[in-house]
Design an enzyme around this catalytic site. Structure first.
Site, PDB file in Angstrom:
ATOM      1  CE  LYS A   1      -4.017  -2.281   2.215  1.00  0.00           C
ATOM      2  NZ  LYS A   1      -4.914  -1.972   3.182  1.00  0.00           N
TER       3      LYS A   1
ATOM      4  CG  ASP B   1      -7.986   0.280   3.406  1.00  0.00           C
ATOM      5  OD1 ASP B   1      -8.837  -0.784   3.235  1.00  0.00           O
ATOM      6  OD2 ASP B   1      -6.607   0.155   3.430  1.00  0.00           O
TER       7      ASP B   1
END
Ligand code: ATR
Length: 278
Positions: A66, A102
């Site tokens: 990420k 997220d």
């Protein structure tokens, strides 16, 4: 030819994202494919470009890429900037756009699915790594009354508090676990990686206010040591990260396709297949 999407990670074989996105596509009548791509640890950027050059439209990014995805992104959304990480890539006019869904997925799961309004709550966030950073601004932006970040290495929690303060948020504090003694919270979120090791941070008793929610970001592990502890230590409700997983996927799907899938039936089907949390 259907539009191509994929999740990229290492490992990636366990990922539920291909199934989730296939369900979303079926449900909304979108013509797309979604595959899982295992990138070598030193070959992330190359694998992303290869997928894009082969006509790919977007990718979800999972562990451990990420941060690399953040660096690779040529345009970053405000959410990605605040998280310092990217979990959703979109390829548009030859450019790589990076976003992070997220935090939005977490907030949606807590507020919509679990019916727990975050505004005015006292929140304890355990952990100060990438996962905690991803929740920091989404929690603060929902108007929590106070956010305490507890971490084994307190200086990392202090760093996150510094980031929040620099953005103008005052009601944030960093602690070690032992220093939580005597405090009470409406929501306790475990963002540490200890659940995966079957362990539990050294939490003092009496942390939960009446009706408090305990939330573990991991999913598919059944009752984690944290959730087990929470259930016997006064938490009113417990939840794992399955709902967040589906909600972050739905947010990515919406970014790519402009259509919002119904998440509840997808969460329910996955929950039936995975070990239960209560
Ligand atoms: P992620 O991106 O998943 O957040 P990370 O950045 O490696 O991963 O962060 C892992 C988090 O789990 C950190 O908060 C870490 O605490 P430290 O900063 O003190 O290392 C926490 N963690 C990992 N193992 C732990 C343990 N045995 N006890 C307590 N906390 C632990």
């Amino acid at each position: 030819m259907p539009d191509r999407y994929a999740v990229i990670g290492h490992p990636v074989a366990h990922s539920r994202s291909p199934w989730i996105h296939a369900e979303f596509a079926r449900q909304t009548g979108q013509d797309l494919t979604y595959e899982a791509i295992l990138a070598p640890l030193d070959g992330f950027a190359q694998a992303v470009r290869a997928f894009r050059d082969a006509g790919g439209r977007g990718m979800n990014v999972t562990v451990p890429f990420k941060q690399e995805a953040f660096e690779l992104s040529e345009v970053r959304s405000p959410r990605a900037q605040q998280a310092g990480a990217v979990n959703t890539l979109t390829f548009e006019h030859g450019r790589i756009l990076g976003d992070n869904t997220d935090g939005a997925g977490f907030v949606r799961d807590v507020e919509e699915n679990l019916n727990f309004a975050l505004g005015g709550r006292r929140v304890l966030l355990m952990g100060a790594g990438g996962a905690a950073r991803g929740l920091l601004f989404p929690l603060l932006a929902r108007g929590v009354a106070h956010l305490t970040i507890a971490n084994r290495t307190v200086s990392r929690a202090e760093e996150l508090v510094g980031i929040a303060r620099a953005a103008g948020y005052r009601d944030v504090a960093a602690r070690g676990y032992a220093a939580l003694s005597g405090e009470r919270f409406d929501l306790v979120v475990n963002s540490t990686s200890v659940s995966l090791a079957g362990e539990l941070p050294p939490l003092p008793p009496g942390l939960f206010a009446s009706g408090a929610l305990a939330y573990d970001l991991v999913y598919g592990q059944g009752m984690t040591p944290f959730l087990r502890w929470a259930r016997t230590s006064g938490a009113g409700r417990i939840a794992d990260g399955l709902g967040m997983l589906v909600e972050q996927a739905a947010e990515s799907f919406w970014l790519w396709r402009g259509v919002r899938p119904a998440t509840r039936p997808v969460i329910e089907r996955l929950a039936r297949e995975l070990p239960p949390v209560d």
